[in-house]
Design an enzyme around this catalytic site. Sequence first.
Site, short mmCIF file in Angstrom:
data_model
loop_
_atom_site.label_atom_id
_atom_site.label_comp_id
_atom_site.label_asym_id
_atom_site.label_seq_id
_atom_site.Cartn_x
_atom_site.Cartn_y
_atom_site.Cartn_z
N ASP A 64 0.84 -1.16 0.06
CA ASP A 64 0.09 0.01 0.06
C ASP A 64 0.76 1.35 0.16
O ASP A 64 1.53 1.62 0.96
CB ASP A 64 -0.88 0.17 1.33
CG ASP A 64 -1.91 1.14 1.34
OD1 ASP A 64 -2.95 1.16 0.68
OD2 ASP A 64 -1.54 2.06 1.75
N TYR B 154 3.21 10.03 -0.42
CA TYR B 154 4.33 9.18 0.26
C TYR B 154 5.64 9.37 -0.42
O TYR B 154 6.68 9.05 0.16
CB TYR B 154 3.96 7.54 0.48
CG TYR B 154 2.87 7.30 1.20
CD1 TYR B 154 1.87 8.10 1.64
CD2 TYR B 154 2.41 6.07 1.27
CE1 TYR B 154 0.84 7.79 2.40
CE2 TYR B 154 1.28 5.52 1.71
CZ TYR B 154 0.40 6.58 2.37
OH TYR B 154 -0.48 6.28 3.22
N LYS C 125 -2.76 6.14 -4.31
CA LYS C 125 -3.85 6.68 -4.13
C LYS C 125 -3.38 8.36 -4.65
O LYS C 125 -2.11 8.89 -4.56
CB LYS C 125 -3.84 7.05 -2.58
CG LYS C 125 -3.60 5.84 -1.94
CD LYS C 125 -3.95 5.86 -0.14
CE LYS C 125 -3.63 4.52 0.37
NZ LYS C 125 -2.15 4.64 0.81
N HIS D 55 -7.17 9.51 -2.21
CA HIS D 55 -6.53 9.62 -0.79
C HIS D 55 -7.51 10.27 0.44
O HIS D 55 -7.76 9.61 1.58
CB HIS D 55 -5.24 10.42 -0.80
CG HIS D 55 -4.37 9.63 0.24
ND1 HIS D 55 -3.02 9.62 -0.08
CD2 HIS D 55 -4.59 9.20 1.53
CE1 HIS D 55 -2.37 9.21 1.10
NE2 HIS D 55 -3.09 8.98 1.93
N1 LIG Z 1 -5.16 6.45 3.73
C1 LIG Z 1 -4.56 7.13 4.50
O1 LIG Z 1 -4.86 8.05 4.93
C2 LIG Z 1 -3.63 6.32 5.56
C3 LIG Z 1 -2.99 7.22 6.84
C4 LIG Z 1 -2.25 6.53 7.27
C5 LIG Z 1 -1.68 5.01 7.07
N2 LIG Z 1 -1.95 4.52 5.76
C6 LIG Z 1 -1.60 3.52 5.16
O2 LIG Z 1 -1.58 2.28 6.62
C7 LIG Z 1 -0.41 1.91 6.91
C8 LIG Z 1 -0.13 1.56 8.09
O3 LIG Z 1 -0.08 2.67 8.97
P1 LIG Z 1 0.85 3.31 9.68
O4 LIG Z 1 2.10 3.37 8.92
O5 LIG Z 1 0.30 4.97 9.97
O6 LIG Z 1 0.80 2.95 11.20
P2 LIG Z 1 0.84 1.19 11.72
O7 LIG Z 1 1.05 0.34 10.85
O8 LIG Z 1 -0.02 1.25 12.60
O9 LIG Z 1 2.37 1.45 12.83
C9 LIG Z 1 3.55 1.64 12.27
C10 LIG Z 1 4.62 1.72 13.32
O10 LIG Z 1 4.58 1.00 14.19
C11 LIG Z 1 5.67 0.39 14.26
N3 LIG Z 1 5.56 -1.04 14.42
C12 LIG Z 1 5.33 -1.90 13.15
N4 LIG Z 1 5.11 -3.22 13.78
C13 LIG Z 1 5.39 -3.22 15.03
C14 LIG Z 1 5.57 -4.19 15.88
N5 LIG Z 1 5.19 -5.45 15.67
N6 LIG Z 1 5.86 -3.85 17.26
C15 LIG Z 1 6.05 -2.69 17.50
N7 LIG Z 1 6.16 -1.76 16.91
C16 LIG Z 1 5.69 -1.86 15.47
C17 LIG Z 1 6.49 0.76 13.28
O11 LIG Z 1 7.99 1.00 13.63
P3 LIG Z 1 9.18 0.70 12.66
O12 LIG Z 1 9.01 0.84 11.18
O13 LIG Z 1 10.30 1.45 13.20
O14 LIG Z 1 9.37 -0.81 13.14
C18 LIG Z 1 5.94 2.23 13.10
O15 LIG Z 1 6.45 3.24 13.80
C19 LIG Z 1 0.50 3.00 6.09
O16 LIG Z 1 1.90 2.52 6.06
C20 LIG Z 1 -0.23 3.60 4.83
O17 LIG Z 1 0.05 2.41 3.85
C21 LIG Z 1 -3.13 5.29 5.06
#
Ligand SMILES: NC(=O)c1ccc[n+]([C@@H]2O[C@H](COP(=O)([O-])OP(=O)(O)OC[C@H]3O[C@@H](n4cnc5c(N)ncnc54)[C@H](OP(=O)(O)O)[C@@H]3O)[C@@H](O)[C@H]2O)c1
Length: 274
Positions: free
Chosen positions: A38, A43, A68, A101
Amino acid sequence: MNDGRTVPQLGFGVFQIDPAETAEAVSRALETGYRHIDTAQMYRNEKGVGEGVRTSGVPREQVFVTSKLSNAAHRPDDARRAFDETLAALDLGYVDLFLIHWPLPTLYGGDYVSTWRTLAEFAQDGRARSIGVSNFQVPHLQRSSAETGVTPAVNQVEVHPYFTNEEVRAYARDNGILTEAWSPIAQGQVLDDQVVRRVADAVRRSPAQVVLRWHIQRGDIVFPKSVTPARIQENFALFDFELDDEAMQDLSHLNRGEGGRTGAHPDTFDYMPD
Ligand SMILES: NC(=O)c1ccc[n+]([C@@H]2O[C@H](COP(=O)([O-])OP(=O)(O)OC[C@H]3O[C@@H](n4cnc5c(N)ncnc54)[C@H](OP(=O)(O)O)[C@@H]3O)[C@@H](O)[C@H]2O)c1
């Protein structure tokens, strides 16, 4: 999905991954077994995603790639140009899923409908295999479907135990739209919660694994982000254990409603990239 295509329920998100590190992270994810990536124009790492997929040795058609539309490109001609740029940056021939998005109801005269109609062109000509939206609230979903006759395949919104987003999820479920849960572990904020820890201890799994498993059992699509090799593996090991009803409910009861939202509110978000 409602268009007859399928999407892997577990994927890999690349928000906030440095463009220079993206190809490596994507390669590692594909090596681990993820088959869904994704990304987004905003990004700025689509090129790395394409490179990671192309050099992975995994056949293109086995990887599901989402991108997106930038908030800066909602006008139809801008959207067409921006979509061409996505296809060029990814260099994978087509995109599996392309999303609006953010609805940006306070910008563009409140017109996200002509943007949605433009995405339908991309699906028509096959360059986007499927199309959907992100951060759409119920009225945004209702209006875009009613005025175009085209229902999004997915709605990607914030969902995690502190913000379970039930109303938007229920509308999607009732209307054949799949929910994709972004920030599924609230960027780590739910992992120290006492209840999450207790549930994790009971099944001998990590806090992240039980929260991701909770999403999977609720039927949502998730794509946790990590640049840490051990976590990329940990987040993929979700299919050899189960949460019972009580554990599912305990996690759902952590919901704080609007107070649990960590990201922007879609009704007012108006970020414009440079
Ligand atoms: N459509 C939208 O508006 C929107 C908004 C936000 C996100 N997204 C999408 O959703 C995806 C995921 O959301 P997100 O990146 O915001 O947050 P997330 O996946 O909820 O969390 C990512 C964070 O958690 C840490 N992490 C990951 N796995 C872990 C584990 N097993 N134990 C402890 N910490 C862990 C990562 O650290 P490290 O990387 O340092 O390991 C990073 O800091 C995004 O990458 C994006 O593709 C979309």
